[in-house]
Design a protein around this motif. Structure first.
Motif, PDB file in Angstrom:
ATOM      1  N   SER A  64     -29.338  15.394 -54.815  1.00 26.94           N
ATOM      2  CA  SER A  64     -28.255  14.741 -55.548  1.00 26.94           C
ATOM      3  C   SER A  64     -28.716  13.440 -56.189  1.00 26.94           C
ATOM      4  O   SER A  64     -29.821  12.941 -55.935  1.00 26.94           O
ATOM      5  N   SER A  65     -27.833  12.866 -56.996  1.00 27.23           N
ATOM      6  CA  SER A  65     -28.140  11.582 -57.631  1.00 27.23           C
ATOM      7  C   SER A  65     -28.246  10.461 -56.598  1.00 27.23           C
ATOM      8  O   SER A  65     -28.899   9.447 -56.840  1.00 27.23           O
ATOM      9  N   MET A  66     -27.623  10.641 -55.449  1.00 24.60           N
ATOM     10  CA  MET A  66     -27.690   9.634 -54.389  1.00 24.60           C
ATOM     11  C   MET A  66     -29.022   9.690 -53.652  1.00 24.60           C
ATOM     12  O   MET A  66     -29.539   8.674 -53.201  1.00 24.60           O
ATOM     13  N   GLY A  67     -29.569  10.901 -53.528  1.00 25.63           N
ATOM     14  CA  GLY A  67     -30.838  11.079 -52.834  1.00 25.63           C
ATOM     15  C   GLY A  67     -30.720  10.864 -51.330  1.00 25.63           C
ATOM     16  O   GLY A  67     -29.666  10.492 -50.819  1.00 25.63           O
ATOM     17  N   TRP A  68     -31.803  11.160 -50.647  1.00 29.56           N
ATOM     18  CA  TRP A  68     -31.863  10.962 -49.196  1.00 29.56           C
ATOM     19  C   TRP A  68     -32.880   9.865 -48.911  1.00 29.56           C
ATOM     20  O   TRP A  68     -34.083  10.052 -49.060  1.00 29.56           O
ATOM     21  N   HIS A  69     -32.391   8.701 -48.523  1.00 31.73           N
ATOM     22  CA  HIS A  69     -33.229   7.535 -48.257  1.00 31.73           C
ATOM     23  C   HIS A  69     -32.912   7.032 -46.853  1.00 31.73           C
ATOM     24  O   HIS A  69     -31.994   6.221 -46.674  1.00 31.73           O
ATOM     25  N   PRO A  70     -33.628   7.545 -45.854  1.00 33.45           N
ATOM     26  CA  PRO A  70     -33.308   7.262 -44.453  1.00 33.45           C
ATOM     27  C   PRO A  70     -33.152   5.790 -44.113  1.00 33.45           C
ATOM     28  O   PRO A  70     -32.200   5.413 -43.420  1.00 33.45           O
ATOM     29  N   ARG A  71     -34.058   4.955 -44.583  1.00 39.99           N
ATOM     30  CA  ARG A  71     -33.985   3.537 -44.223  1.00 39.99           C
ATOM     31  C   ARG A  71     -32.711   2.894 -44.767  1.00 39.99           C
ATOM     32  O   ARG A  71     -32.005   2.178 -44.053  1.00 39.99           O
ATOM     33  N   GLN A  72     -32.408   3.170 -46.035  1.00 41.83           N
ATOM     34  CA  GLN A  72     -31.203   2.612 -46.643  1.00 41.83           C
ATOM     35  C   GLN A  72     -29.945   3.171 -45.984  1.00 41.83           C
ATOM     36  O   GLN A  72     -28.966   2.450 -45.771  1.00 41.83           O
ATOM     37  N   LYS A  73     -29.995   4.472 -45.679  1.00 41.69           N
ATOM     38  CA  LYS A  73     -28.832   5.114 -45.064  1.00 41.69           C
ATOM     39  C   LYS A  73     -28.570   4.538 -43.674  1.00 41.69           C
ATOM     40  O   LYS A  73     -27.421   4.278 -43.306  1.00 41.69           O
ATOM     41  N   ARG A  74     -29.609   4.344 -42.899  1.00 44.24           N
ATOM     42  CA  ARG A  74     -29.451   3.749 -41.575  1.00 44.24           C
ATOM     43  C   ARG A  74     -28.824   2.366 -41.672  1.00 44.24           C
ATOM     44  O   ARG A  74     -27.926   2.007 -40.897  1.00 44.24           O
ATOM     45  N   SER A  75     -29.316   1.594 -42.634  1.00 49.32           N
ATOM     46  CA  SER A  75     -28.801   0.243 -42.829  1.00 49.32           C
ATOM     47  C   SER A  75     -27.319   0.265 -43.177  1.00 49.32           C
ATOM     48  O   SER A  75     -26.536  -0.557 -42.689  1.00 49.32           O
TER      49      SER A  75
END
Length: 201
Positions: A64-75
């Motif tokens: 998706s346009s949001m993407g999967w970014h584990p570090r940012q998502k955790r934050s």
């Protein structure tokens, strides 16, 4: 005054939100609900929350346009302002509880509106179709009304058709702030559910 309502909501202790999580005596599911702030989570609960989120959303978010970014998502998920309602299952061979579903939300003031923003609502696959998602939304509804928020708002990917259908059935609509309202072609919708009762004329 409008922003003050959000400031007041941010100060609400978890114990006060817990009153909305009490199970009726007729409930025989064996599950319990716990209201807490992100800072009140222990490492085990954080690990279970993250594993559930990753299992449900990684493959959907990645393209998706949001993407999967584990570090940012955790934050984002474990931000100090994040609140949780956890659905817990008592393990028979253990004295601990396991997170099988949760909703993560925050109180926010955006575009001159006071919002209860639902960032995540996740349910483990083996406990789906038991009304947990509906129950969690009902709890958010109660919390939002008591805190005098104007609506519950959330963002959902169009590819997640089941989620969109679920929210629409619960009274959510495409919010006026959603890009699709302005003819923009994006891969998500912003949905909202009003918490303000219409006054009869």
């Amino acid at each position: 005054m409008a922003r003050q309502l959000v400031r007041n909501a941010l100060k609400i202790p978890s114990a006060e939100l817990q009153v909305h999580c009490v199970q009726p005596e007729s409930d025989i599911s064996g599950l319990s609900y716990r209201a807490c702030r992100a800072v009140e989570l222990d490492n085990l609960a954080k690990s279970q929350i993250w594993d559930l989120l990753e299992s449900n959303m990684k493959d959907i978010l990645k393209p998706s346009s949001m993407g999967w970014h584990p570090r940012q998502k955790r934050s984002e998920v474990f931000d100090r302002l994040s609140r949780f309602i956890l659905v817990l299952e008592r393990l028979e061979d253990d004295k601990s509880d396991k997170v099988v579903a949760f909703v993560m939300f925050r109180f926010e003031h955006e575009d001159e509106e006071n919002l209860l923003y639902c960032y995540e609502l996740q349910v483990k696959e083996d406990v789906r179709r038991r009304g947990l998602g509906r129950k969690l939304v009902a709890i958010l509804d109660e919390i939002g009304r008591e805190a005098e928020m104007e609506k519950i708002t959330l963002t959902v990917l169009k590819a997640n058709a089941k989620a969109i259908t679920f929210y629409l059935k619960l009274g959510f609509e495409i919010d006026e702030s959603s890009p699709s309202k302005y003819g923009e072609e994006v891969d998500y919708e912003i949905l909202s559910k009003s918490l303000v009762d219409e006054e009869c004329c």
